[in-house]
Design an enzyme around this catalytic site. Structure first.
Site, PDB file in Angstrom:
ATOM      1  N   HIS A 407      34.332  54.707  48.138  1.00 11.33           N
ATOM      2  CA  HIS A 407      33.683  55.106  49.389  1.00 11.33           C
ATOM      3  C   HIS A 407      32.983  56.472  49.243  1.00 11.33           C
ATOM      4  O   HIS A 407      31.798  56.615  49.533  1.00 11.33           O
ATOM      5  CB  HIS A 407      34.745  55.166  50.493  1.00 11.33           C
ATOM      6  CG  HIS A 407      34.188  55.442  51.849  1.00 11.33           C
ATOM      7  ND1 HIS A 407      33.856  54.459  52.739  1.00 11.33           N
ATOM      8  CD2 HIS A 407      33.876  56.609  52.466  1.00 11.33           C
ATOM      9  CE1 HIS A 407      33.378  54.996  53.844  1.00 11.33           C
ATOM     10  NE2 HIS A 407      33.385  56.307  53.713  1.00 11.33           N
ATOM     11  N   GLU A 408      33.737  57.444  48.742  1.00 12.25           N
ATOM     12  CA  GLU A 408      33.176  58.805  48.641  1.00 12.25           C
ATOM     13  C   GLU A 408      32.085  58.884  47.584  1.00 12.25           C
ATOM     14  O   GLU A 408      31.102  59.610  47.734  1.00 12.25           O
ATOM     15  CB  GLU A 408      34.285  59.823  48.368  1.00 12.25           C
ATOM     16  CG  GLU A 408      35.384  59.876  49.437  1.00 12.25           C
ATOM     17  CD  GLU A 408      34.862  60.053  50.856  1.00 12.25           C
ATOM     18  OE1 GLU A 408      33.743  60.577  51.030  1.00 12.25           O
ATOM     19  OE2 GLU A 408      35.576  59.646  51.801  1.00 12.25           O
ATOM     20  N   HIS A 411      28.897  57.891  49.150  1.00 15.78           N
ATOM     21  CA  HIS A 411      28.272  59.017  49.867  1.00 15.78           C
ATOM     22  C   HIS A 411      27.596  59.973  48.890  1.00 15.78           C
ATOM     23  O   HIS A 411      26.487  60.435  49.117  1.00 15.78           O
ATOM     24  CB  HIS A 411      29.336  59.805  50.646  1.00 15.78           C
ATOM     25  CG  HIS A 411      29.774  59.145  51.920  1.00 15.78           C
ATOM     26  ND1 HIS A 411      28.890  58.612  52.832  1.00 15.78           N
ATOM     27  CD2 HIS A 411      31.015  58.960  52.455  1.00 15.78           C
ATOM     28  CE1 HIS A 411      29.569  58.116  53.858  1.00 15.78           C
ATOM     29  NE2 HIS A 411      30.855  58.310  53.651  1.00 15.78           N
ATOM     30  N   HIS A 414      24.432  58.697  47.408  1.00 18.48           N
ATOM     31  CA  HIS A 414      23.409  58.760  48.461  1.00 18.48           C
ATOM     32  C   HIS A 414      22.818  60.169  48.518  1.00 18.48           C
ATOM     33  O   HIS A 414      21.602  60.363  48.509  1.00 18.48           O
ATOM     34  CB  HIS A 414      24.088  58.399  49.795  1.00 18.48           C
ATOM     35  CG  HIS A 414      23.148  58.175  50.938  1.00 18.48           C
ATOM     36  ND1 HIS A 414      23.607  58.015  52.226  1.00 18.48           N
ATOM     37  CD2 HIS A 414      21.803  58.097  51.023  1.00 18.48           C
ATOM     38  CE1 HIS A 414      22.578  57.837  53.041  1.00 18.48           C
ATOM     39  NE2 HIS A 414      21.465  57.885  52.333  1.00 18.48           N
TER      40      HIS A 414
END
Ligand SMILES: [Zn+2]
Length: 620
Positions: A407-408, A411, A414
């Protein structure tokens, strides 16, 4: 303007604070710590930059009254503002990362406070900007944009401000609204103080019969206990304690909602929901579709609740019984090196560049991996253009830790791609899109693990499938229920009704019945759940968890199936940062969130997973 890109992971509790003597930070190998020296080699270098910035930012005020003069004058100011703002942001990132490493260290807390003061000072020095820009006729601004290349990257933010002009008031009225912000923020502060500082956690007997006082971390741990008695005691005691202070928390929540309603009305929005969504130009149908489509397709959730009741061998199914795994023997540990490899394998499908960038980033020190004494709990990704996209974790050697890493990492990749493709002004991407970048990587990991588990033992298959469904339950289902509750209490306030603990409790309990179905007993304590959720003070934030979840699985499925163009569309979304409205960005990435289709597809995926789990459990 002063927004930091911090994304805090939501569903999986990471503060396994059971370990009595936590490891001290100096005992952890440097390769598992983030590389903050890449920001500032020493604290002295940071102090020097603070002094320099304090002096240099003063010049911003000199630009007051110049913006309308010429396109070059406007560009001069905006470029200067962003150059300085970026440095102010980087200064703050260093202080906050160092402070989070060990929150007991006063020095870094103080640096963090001083960085915050500089941000406030920066906001004061540029407070004239919005009204001055708003006073320039739209035609003139657009002519500036056309004639000056230097303004190209500012087109979106300027057009966005023109769009919002009809909700902008006179300078004096804007000043009054700005002056009211501290007072209007008080209810959230009061609730936060009660929840975090003054709350009296009750005690329960643990699995061994020892009387233990609950804490936030122990509550998370006990509610996943294999023993029904322990998790129910923890749940009922904790929620009951919120019930004891529910009058205060209801008054605070009512005050916060009234504040949002007031601000929306003052600016001429149709409702507080309209005001909140308008900032990102999100149509109200996106919010309503979510609630409608989840409600229309809720049957698999009800089936899952009934299935859990059976699998756990319970006479009664309570809300807290959603938390423990139903697998008899959850699989063993997953060390960080293995978890890292699993994430890298999962993103292989995104192409060599993504994999190589990620690998290089992890080697260069993006991640602060392990828990240590005093470290901030949870996980987040935090960075800006010109810094590494740092990741804080409290990695526990288990599969949830791997998903949190995925998940991180989503981010951070991105942020990396946005930094490479966008100017600073467009680097601040919206939460709506951010959670697609992160959950999308989780989805890819899920698809891969799901395939790989086909040859695995039955227990492991059950564990993985149940983990996935629990994840959907926490993100799609619970957050949509929260979204329905939130819009409901705002509408009550808008109709002039009083938000009492009884009214909110009754409403909340009704929603639990609707979402979780007839197999679940709604305990009286459940009615106080609203009292422990800080997000209801965030003004329509939670729905994005659910919409982004659905969108990311829709996109990841296209990628997983090898649909032509799907990978490029996803990578383009990451490259775009905050340079367009999120709904438009998602359309280009292949999902139209103004229709119920992505939500229906996600609920269908849930139905398929529940059916597979039913089969697996029957096969015993
Ligand atoms: Zn996130």
């Amino acid at each position: 303007m002063l927004l930091l890109s911090v994304f805090v992971w939501r569903a999986v509790p990471l503060a396994y604070e059971a370990k009595m003597a936590a490891t001290e930070r100096h005992e952890i190998d440097d390769e598992f710590k983030w590389n903050t020296a890449a920001l500032f080699a020493t604290d002295e270098a940071w102090e020097k930059e603070l002094t320099a910035l304090t002096a240099e930012t003063a010049v911003l005020k000199d630009h007051e009254g110049t913006l309308a003069k010429s396109s070059d004058a406007l560009a001069d100011y905006l470029e200067l503002r962003d150059k300085l703002l970026q440095r102010v942001e980087i200064l703050g990132i260093y202080a906050s990362l160092r402070s989070d490493e060990d929150t007991r260290v006063a020095k870094y807390k103080d640096m963090d406070t001083r960085a915050g003061k500089l941000r406030t000072k920066f906001a004061e020095l540029t407070a004239w900007e919005d009204p001055e820009l708003a006073a320039i006729p739209a035609d003139k601004l657009r002519a500036f944009l056309k004639q000056n290349e230097r303004l190209a990257s500012y087109e979106f933010s300027i057009e966005n401000s023109i769009r919002l002009r009809k909700y902008t008031l006179s300078p004096r009225e804007e000043e009054l609204l700005a002056m009211s912000s501290t007072a209007l923020g008080a209810p959230a502060d009061i609730a936060g103080m009660l929840r975090n500082a003054d709350f009296k956690w009750p005690s329960i007997e643990d699995e061994d019969g020892n009387l233990v006082q609950l804490t936030s971390g122990r509550f998370e741990k006990f509610r996943r206990s294999k023993e029904a008695r322990v998790r129910r005691d923890a749940y009922n005691a904790a929620l009951g304690a919120y019930g004891e202070v529910s009058n205060t928390l209801a008054a605070a929540l009512a005050g916060a909602v009234e504040g949002y309603v007031f601000r929306a009305r003052a600016r001429g929005y149709e409702s507080s929901l309209h005001a909140s969504l308008a900032r990102n130009n999100i149509p109200e149908s996106v919010y309503r579709n979510l609630i409608q489509a989840v409600g229309d397709n809720i049957a698999p959730v009800h089936r899952y609740v009934a299935l859990r009741k059976k699998a756990l061998g319970l006479h009664q199914m309570h809300y807290v019984d959603l938390y423990p795994s139903i697998a008899a023997n959850p699989p063993g540990g997953t060390p960080y090196a293995e978890g890292r490899k699993m994430v890298l394998d999962a993103v292989e499908v995104l192409g060599e560049e993504y994999v190589n960038d990620l690998n290089a980033g992890l080697d260069a020190g993006w991640v602060d991996v392990y828990e240590n004494a005093g470290k901030r709990s949870g996980a987040y990704s935090h960075g800006t253009k010109g810094t590494m996209p740092y990741i804080l974790m409290n990695y526990g050697d288990n599969i949830n830790g791997v998903f949190t890493l995925a998940h991180e990492v989503g981010h951070s990749m991105h942020s990396l791609r946005t930094s490479e493709h966008q100017e600073y002004v467009n680097c601040d991407y919206s939460t709506f899109v951010a959670e697609v970048a992160s959950t999308g990587i989780e989805a890819l990991l899920q698809f891969r693990l799901d395939r790989e588990s086909e040859g695995a033992g039955r227990d492991e298959q059950i564990y993985l499938l149940d983990r996935f469904i629990q994840d959907m339950m926490g993100t799609m289902i619970r957050q949509t229920m929260f979204a329905e509750f939130e819009v409901g209490i705002h509408e009550m306030a808008e109709r002039g009704e009083t938000l009492t603990p009884e009214a909110m409790g009754e409403f909340y309990s009704g929603l639990v019945s609707k979402y979780y179905g007839p197999a679940m007993i709604v305990a009286p304590e459940t009615a106080y759940t609203w009292a422990r959720i800080p997000h209801f003070f965030y003004n329509f934030y939670v729905f994005q968890y659910a919409t982004s979840y659905a969108a990311s699985f829709a996109i990841a499925e296209k990628i997983d199936k090898g649909e032509p163009g799907a990978v490029d569309a996803f990578l383009d979304l990451l490259n775009e940062g905050g340079s367009d409205y999120p709904i438009e960005q998602m359309k280009r990435a292949g999902v139209d969130m103004t229709t119920p289709a992505p939500i229906e597809a996600a609920m269908q995926m849930m139905g398929d997973a529940v059916a597979r789990l039913e089969k697996l459990l029957e096969a015993s």
